[in-house]
Design an enzyme around this catalytic site. Structure first.
Site, PDB file in Angstrom:
ATOM      1  CG  ASP A 100      -1.878  -1.182   1.223  1.00 33.29           C
ATOM      2  OD1 ASP A 100      -2.219  -1.658   0.141  1.00 33.29           O
ATOM      3  OD2 ASP A 100      -2.246  -1.633   2.325  1.00 33.29           O
ATOM      4  CE  LYS A 136       2.327  -2.360  -4.406  1.00 34.53           C
ATOM      5  NZ  LYS A 136       1.964  -2.025  -3.022  1.00 34.53           N
ATOM      6  N   GLY A 145      -4.615  -4.364  -3.756  1.00 37.39           N
ATOM      7  CA  GLY A 145      -5.613  -3.328  -4.026  1.00 37.39           C
ATOM      8  C   GLY A 145      -4.841  -2.078  -4.414  1.00 37.39           C
ATOM      9  CG  HIS A 146      -2.156  -2.089  -6.998  1.00 36.66           C
ATOM     10  ND1 HIS A 146      -1.361  -2.732  -7.912  1.00 36.66           N
ATOM     11  CD2 HIS A 146      -1.804  -2.578  -5.796  1.00 36.66           C
ATOM     12  CE1 HIS A 146      -0.568  -3.566  -7.275  1.00 36.66           C
ATOM     13  NE2 HIS A 146      -0.823  -3.500  -5.991  1.00 36.66           N
ATOM     14  CD  GLN A 196       0.695  -8.825  -2.611  1.00 36.61           C
ATOM     15  OE1 GLN A 196       1.379  -9.468  -3.389  1.00 36.61           O
ATOM     16  NE2 GLN A 196      -0.570  -8.586  -2.842  1.00 36.61           N
TER      17      GLN A 196
HETATM   18  P1  GDP Z   1      -0.880   0.357  -3.499  1.00 40.74           P
HETATM   19  O1  GDP Z   1      -1.464  -0.935  -3.034  1.00 40.74           O
HETATM   20  O2  GDP Z   1       0.579   0.447  -3.255  1.00 40.74           O
HETATM   21  O3  GDP Z   1      -1.253   0.693  -4.913  1.00 40.74           O
HETATM   22  O4  GDP Z   1      -1.529   1.489  -2.569  1.00 40.74           O
HETATM   23  P2  GDP Z   1      -3.082   1.618  -2.169  1.00 40.74           P
HETATM   24  O5  GDP Z   1      -3.825   2.110  -3.334  1.00 40.74           O
HETATM   25  O6  GDP Z   1      -3.564   0.388  -1.500  1.00 40.74           O
HETATM   26  O7  GDP Z   1      -2.973   2.703  -1.017  1.00 40.74           O
HETATM   27  C1  GDP Z   1      -2.386   3.946  -1.237  1.00 40.74           C
HETATM   28  C2  GDP Z   1      -3.415   5.018  -0.887  1.00 40.74           C
HETATM   29  O8  GDP Z   1      -2.787   6.260  -0.895  1.00 40.74           O
HETATM   30  C3  GDP Z   1      -4.552   5.129  -1.894  1.00 40.74           C
HETATM   31  O9  GDP Z   1      -5.696   5.533  -1.230  1.00 40.74           O
HETATM   32  C4  GDP Z   1      -4.054   6.214  -2.837  1.00 40.74           C
HETATM   33  O10 GDP Z   1      -5.109   6.879  -3.506  1.00 40.74           O
HETATM   34  C5  GDP Z   1      -3.382   7.115  -1.868  1.00 40.74           C
HETATM   35  N1  GDP Z   1      -2.281   7.926  -2.369  1.00 40.74           N
HETATM   36  C6  GDP Z   1      -1.239   7.583  -3.162  1.00 40.74           C
HETATM   37  N2  GDP Z   1      -0.344   8.588  -3.228  1.00 40.74           N
HETATM   38  C7  GDP Z   1      -0.860   9.584  -2.465  1.00 40.74           C
HETATM   39  C8  GDP Z   1      -0.393  10.870  -2.090  1.00 40.74           C
HETATM   40  O11 GDP Z   1       0.686  11.298  -2.462  1.00 40.74           O
HETATM   41  N3  GDP Z   1      -1.185  11.616  -1.268  1.00 40.74           N
HETATM   42  C9  GDP Z   1      -2.398  11.171  -0.822  1.00 40.74           C
HETATM   43  N4  GDP Z   1      -3.118  11.981  -0.057  1.00 40.74           N
HETATM   44  N5  GDP Z   1      -2.847   9.961  -1.126  1.00 40.74           N
HETATM   45  C10 GDP Z   1      -2.085   9.175  -1.929  1.00 40.74           C
HETATM   46  P1  IMO Z   2      -0.957  -4.166  -2.273  1.00 41.75           P
HETATM   47  O1  IMO Z   2      -0.533  -4.725  -3.603  1.00 41.75           O
HETATM   48  C1  IMO Z   2      -0.888  -4.503   2.039  1.00 41.75           C
HETATM   49  C2  IMO Z   2      -0.913  -8.530   3.716  1.00 41.75           C
HETATM   50  C3  IMO Z   2      -2.139  -8.965   4.502  1.00 41.75           C
HETATM   51  C4  IMO Z   2      -1.482  -9.889   5.504  1.00 41.75           C
HETATM   52  C5  IMO Z   2      -0.399 -10.568   4.684  1.00 41.75           C
HETATM   53  C6  IMO Z   2      -0.806 -11.918   4.118  1.00 41.75           C
HETATM   54  O2  IMO Z   2      -2.249  -3.456  -2.305  1.00 41.75           O
HETATM   55  O3  IMO Z   2       0.157  -3.386  -1.653  1.00 41.75           O
HETATM   56  P2  IMO Z   2      -2.409 -12.644   2.128  1.00 41.75           P
HETATM   57  O4  IMO Z   2      -3.866 -12.379   1.920  1.00 41.75           O
HETATM   58  O5  IMO Z   2      -1.535 -12.150   1.042  1.00 41.75           O
HETATM   59  O6  IMO Z   2      -2.122 -14.065   2.476  1.00 41.75           O
HETATM   60  O7  IMO Z   2      -2.061 -11.812   3.473  1.00 41.75           O
HETATM   61  O8  IMO Z   2      -0.103  -9.693   3.609  1.00 41.75           O
HETATM   62  N1  IMO Z   2      -1.184  -8.057   2.335  1.00 41.75           N
HETATM   63  C7  IMO Z   2      -1.124  -6.780   1.978  1.00 41.75           C
HETATM   64  N2  IMO Z   2      -0.912  -5.663   2.719  1.00 41.75           N
HETATM   65  N3  IMO Z   2      -1.042  -4.422   0.699  1.00 41.75           N
HETATM   66  C8  IMO Z   2      -1.222  -5.520  -0.054  1.00 41.75           C
HETATM   67  O9  IMO Z   2      -1.249  -5.480  -1.392  1.00 41.75           O
HETATM   68  C9  IMO Z   2      -1.314  -6.770   0.587  1.00 41.75           C
HETATM   69  N4  IMO Z   2      -1.519  -8.030   0.166  1.00 41.75           N
HETATM   70  C10 IMO Z   2      -1.416  -8.805   1.241  1.00 41.75           C
HETATM   71  O10 IMO Z   2      -2.777  -7.880   5.111  1.00 41.75           O
HETATM   72  O11 IMO Z   2      -0.846  -9.129   6.497  1.00 41.75           O
HETATM   73 MG    MG Z   3      -2.951  -1.606  -1.770  1.00 37.19          MG
END
Ligand code: GDP
Ligand code: IMO
Ligand code: MG
Length: 470
Positions: free
Chosen positions: A63, A66, A90-91, A271
């Site tokens: 998270d 990415k 979840g991207h 991840q």
């Molecule tokens: P990922 O799994 O690495 O793609 O990240 P996620 O989407 O799960 O979580 C990142 C969160 O941060 C999401 O809600 C994005 O919309 C948000 N986000 C990414 N970059 C920024 C930023 O620079 N500022 C803010 N406020 N939100 C951001």
């Molecule tokens: P993105 O791509 C954050 C974490 C879960 C748990 C561990 C194992 O959005 O960054 P799993 O379901 O993979 O067996 O869970 O890994 N986890 C993540 N945490 N971002 C993710 O993906 C994750 N995918 C798995 O919360 O701790």
């Molecule tokens: Mg994510």
């Protein structure tokens, strides 16, 4: 990666090609980039270098933002590939006020003219994938020839999800996403998994499924869970298979041909480094290689075809699920949650939050060979003063510069902090580095130096435009 290193790699790659018999191309090739044929009528590769094959990696616990950075980088790519993980990812991409959360389909799907590939290393839940295709189409995203799925990708089955759920009810839970990821990779390693190629052959699939259901029902019943109906799974999976059939094929050959044609590939990591099955905070990890090597094994593209590795990290740390987060800080978490930030994109769980951990990111830099850094969520610290940065750990009176392998030792590590001044003003509107407050610039330079890589992007908001390219 800096230009000289890039050039050096290119030169080295060219040298290794000159006169090398395996790189003699077919004389039928008419592409002018290969120059004139030699005396034997054969073409030698002049430049097969593609400078731009980029691996994008999360450097913390997932998270990191990415999805947002991939969306920005996709503008320069032709193909975006997922190489590992499944719909545990979840991207988030926000574009023109619309929020897209991608789980299995590479984030590149949101840009026209880009081909997205789900590589052999991904575990695919066909039902979830069909649902994701449907919801993207509802939002007006066109998906036909722009998506390919590897026939070697393993399937996530309902019994994987149920086993995942059952294990999470017991002591020592990991805090998984309950998407069946661990059990699916478990079957892959045990060589008893079902793959996309099975799903494409209904008779073969049904036969294999029957045996798997009998075996897994025994396990599920022993755990006190309900057995699964073969008929229901068979019908729903074959129906999903039919929907996915136009996209399924040999993605390795597709990617190699694309590289020959100098197409630029972006490898979308899922991840983060500390969720890697080998290098992460085991056992509190996911079940795939989330680090740079996973991009090769999960796609069939060899290491020497990779040109740069971009590491994404937040300006602070977050983690969902169990396991140590050495710099965890409940006040920082409360502040971010009150702003409506840091809720999981897949499960909606509150993310745990902590200060920037340079011990972790430095180690991630080492494992992944990070050339460039993208730092996201700088704006999350806009109102925080002072800001703490973890520069080392202390364990039993000893200073550590790398995270220990053992989970309980990591849980006992005390962070050694340096404090820096905050900037106490919004950074949202900054579009150049110089528009950032001086304290924010100092902070970015400081954490990049501690991590040991060159800063190339800063994100100050979730939208595409809220990005500073250095
Ligand atoms: P990922 O799994 O690495 O793609 O990240 P996620 O989407 O799960 O979580 C990142 C969160 O941060 C999401 O809600 C994005 O919309 C948000 N986000 C990414 N970059 C920024 C930023 O620079 N500022 C803010 N406020 N939100 C951001
Ligand atoms: P993105 O791509 C954050 C974490 C879960 C748990 C561990 C194992 O959005 O960054 P799993 O379901 O993979 O067996 O869970 O890994 N986890 C993540 N945490 N971002 C993710 O993906 C994750 N995918 C798995 O919360 O701790
Ligand atoms: Mg994510």
């Amino acid at each position: 990666m800096s230009l000289p290193r890039n050039l050096l790699r290119g030169v080295l790659r060219n040298l290794s090609f000159v006169g090398s018999p395996e790189c003699v191309l077919s004389a039928k090739r008419t592409d002018s980039s290969y120059g004139e044929p030699d005396a034997s009528g054969k073409f030698f590769a002049q430049t097969l270098i593609s400078m731009a094959n980029t691996i994008l990696i999360g450097m913390q616990w997932g998270d990191e933002g990415k999805g947002k950075i991939i969306d920005v980088l996709t503008a320069q790519a032709d193909i975006v590939v997922r190489s590992q993980g499944g719909n545990n990812a979840g991207h988030t991409v926000i574009h023109r006020g619309v929020k897209y959360v991608l789980h299995l389909i590479p984030s590149g799907i949101l840009r026209r003219g880009k081909v997205c590939v789900i590589g052999n290393g991904v575990v695919v839940d066909p039902i979830a994938l069909v649902a994701e295709l449907g919801s993207l189409r509802k939002l007006g995203i066109k998906i036909d020839k722009n998506l390919l799925i590897s026939d070697c990708a393993h399937l996530v089955m309902p019994y994987h999800r149920m086993l995942d759920e059952q294990r999470e009810l017991r002591r020592g839970r990991i805090g998984t996403t309950k998407r069946g990821i661990g059990p699916a990779y478990g079957d892959k390693a045990a060589r008893t998994g079902l793959r996309m190629s099975d799903l494409m052959q209904p008779i073969v699939f049904s036969k294999k499924l029957q045996a798997k259901i009998i075996e897994n029902n025994r396990i599920l019943q022993a755990l006190g869970a309900k057995p699964i109906s073969f008929r229901e799974v068979n019908e729903s999976y074959l129906a999903a298979g039919k929907r996915l059939q136009p996209f399924v094929g040999n993605t390795v050959v597709y990617l190699h041909r694309a590289i020959e044609r100098d197409k630029k590939i972006l490898f979308e990591g899922a991840q983060g480094t500390f969720l890697d099955i080998d290098h992460g905070t085991y056992p509190y990890v996911t079940s795939s290689n989330t680090t740079a090597g996973g991009a090769c094994t999960g796609t069939g593209v060899p290491p020497h075809r990779m040109d740069r590795v971009v590491g994404v990290m937040k300006a602070y740390s977050t983690r969902v699920g169990e396991g140590a987060l050495p710099t965890e800080d409940t006040r920082l978490a409360e502040m971010l949650h009150n702003l409506g930030r840091e809720f999981g994109a897949t499960t909606g769980r509150k993310r745990r939050c902590g200060w920037f951990d340079a011990v972790a990111t430095r180690y991630a830099g080492m494992i992944n060979g990070i050339d460039e850094l993208a730092i996201t969520n700088l704006d999350g610290l806009d109102d925080v003063d002072p800001i703490r940065v973890c520069v080392a750990y202390r364990l039993n009176g000893k200073r550590l510069d790398v995270p220990p392998c053992d989970a309980s030792q990591l849980a006992n590590c005390e962070p050694v902090y340096e404090e820096v001044r905050g900037w106490n003003t919004s950074t949202h509107a900054a579009r150049t580095f110089s528009q950032l407050p001086s304290a924010a610039r100092k902070y970015l330079k400081y954490i990049s130096e501690l991590t040991g890589a060159k800063l190339s992007m800063v994100s100050v908001g979730p939208a595409r435009g809220e990005t500073i390219i250095l």
